[in-house]
Design a protein around this motif. Structure first.
Motif, PDB file in Angstrom:
ATOM      1  N   GLU A   1      -7.129  -8.113  -5.600  1.00 39.80           N
ATOM      2  CA  GLU A   1      -7.938  -6.901  -5.452  1.00 39.80           C
ATOM      3  C   GLU A   1      -9.131  -7.151  -4.537  1.00 39.80           C
ATOM      4  OE1 GLU A   1      -8.904  -5.197  -9.261  1.00 39.80           O
ATOM      5  OE2 GLU A   1      -6.791  -5.175  -9.855  1.00 39.80           O
TER       6      GLU A   1
ATOM      7  N   GLU B   1      -1.590  -4.890   3.900  1.00 41.79           N
ATOM      8  CA  GLU B   1      -0.263  -4.467   3.475  1.00 41.79           C
ATOM      9  C   GLU B   1       0.299  -5.522   2.542  1.00 41.79           C
ATOM     10  OE1 GLU B   1       1.262  -2.061   7.403  1.00 41.79           O
ATOM     11  OE2 GLU B   1       1.480  -4.242   7.380  1.00 41.79           O
TER      12      GLU B   1
ATOM     13  N   ARG C   1       4.958  -3.399  -6.604  1.00 38.52           N
ATOM     14  CA  ARG C   1       4.909  -1.995  -6.176  1.00 38.52           C
ATOM     15  C   ARG C   1       3.823  -1.219  -6.930  1.00 38.52           C
ATOM     16  NH1 ARG C   1      10.379  -3.161  -6.235  1.00 38.52           N
ATOM     17  NH2 ARG C   1      11.293  -3.223  -4.141  1.00 38.52           N
ATOM     18  N   GLN C   2       3.718  -1.455  -8.232  1.00 37.54           N
ATOM     19  CA  GLN C   2       2.680  -0.781  -9.021  1.00 37.54           C
ATOM     20  C   GLN C   2       1.285  -1.196  -8.555  1.00 37.54           C
ATOM     21  OE1 GLN C   2       3.637  -1.867 -13.047  1.00 37.54           O
ATOM     22  NE2 GLN C   2       4.947  -0.073 -13.359  1.00 37.54           N
TER      23      GLN C   2
ATOM     24  N   GLN D   1       0.622   0.491  -5.213  1.00 42.31           N
ATOM     25  CA  GLN D   1       0.400   1.926  -5.392  1.00 42.31           C
ATOM     26  C   GLN D   1      -0.990   2.186  -5.954  1.00 42.31           C
ATOM     27  OE1 GLN D   1       3.161   3.855  -8.031  1.00 42.31           O
ATOM     28  NE2 GLN D   1       2.523   5.892  -7.382  1.00 42.31           N
ATOM     29  N   ARG D   2      -1.396   1.375  -6.913  1.00 38.87           N
ATOM     30  CA  ARG D   2      -2.721   1.542  -7.526  1.00 38.87           C
ATOM     31  C   ARG D   2      -3.836   1.385  -6.499  1.00 38.87           C
ATOM     32  NH1 ARG D   2      -6.064  -2.112 -10.038  1.00 38.87           N
ATOM     33  NH2 ARG D   2      -4.480  -3.729 -10.109  1.00 38.87           N
ATOM     34  N   LEU D   3      -3.636   0.511  -5.518  1.00 36.16           N
ATOM     35  CA  LEU D   3      -4.644   0.282  -4.488  1.00 36.16           C
ATOM     36  C   LEU D   3      -4.351   1.045  -3.198  1.00 36.16           C
ATOM     37  CD1 LEU D   3      -5.279  -3.504  -5.082  1.00 36.16           C
ATOM     38  CD2 LEU D   3      -6.670  -1.584  -5.816  1.00 36.16           C
ATOM     39  N   ALA D   4      -3.358   1.934  -3.243  1.00 33.83           N
ATOM     40  CA  ALA D   4      -3.011   2.807  -2.116  1.00 33.83           C
ATOM     41  C   ALA D   4      -2.741   2.028  -0.833  1.00 33.83           C
ATOM     42  CB  ALA D   4      -4.100   3.854  -1.894  1.00 33.83           C
ATOM     43  N   MET D   5      -1.896   1.014  -0.941  1.00 30.81           N
ATOM     44  CA  MET D   5      -1.530   0.259   0.256  1.00 30.81           C
ATOM     45  C   MET D   5      -0.011   0.240   0.411  1.00 30.81           C
ATOM     46  SD  MET D   5      -2.034  -3.776  -0.501  1.00 30.81           S
ATOM     47  CE  MET D   5      -2.441  -4.010  -2.198  1.00 30.81           C
TER      48      MET D   5
END
Length: 103
Positions: free
Chosen positions: A26, A36, A71-72, A75-79
């Motif tokens: 993070e 990415e 993937r989760q 997705q949580r970090l919008a990348m």
């Protein structure tokens, strides 16, 4: 002879991501531009890993429990997230590694 018998239940690197790994990932995402995520598949030696690559090619790698967990996380970090087996490693990562060797 049991030369080729497997010990344990999985690859030696097969462990869930621990909180310090997730914190590191993070922090990497929040402190760099254009990050990415690339899913690296489980092998006989390591478990599933994620490699995060910034716009300039700087990268970091950590273990993850599964491709779905990667993937989760992404997705949580919008990348964006990619499967390294399908798309390979980006050239910017190879360029970054070459620059690091020169210094």
């Amino acid at each position: 002879m049991g030369w080729f018998r497997r010990r344990g239940s999985g690859p030696s690197g097969d462990r869930p991501a621990n909180p310090s790994d997730l914190q590191h990932l993070e922090q990497f995402v929040r402190s760099r531009r254009g990050v990415e995520a690339f899913i690296e598949p489980r092998t006989t030696v390591t478990g599933t890993t994620v490699i995060l690559i910034a716009y300039d090619g700087e990268w970091t790698r950590r273990n993850m429990p599964s491709p779905g967990a990667v993937r989760q996380f992404a997705q949580r970090l919008a990348m964006p997230v990619y499967d390294v087996q399908l798309v390979g490693y980006p050239q910017r990562m190879r360029d970054y590694n070459a620059r690091q060797k020169r210094t």
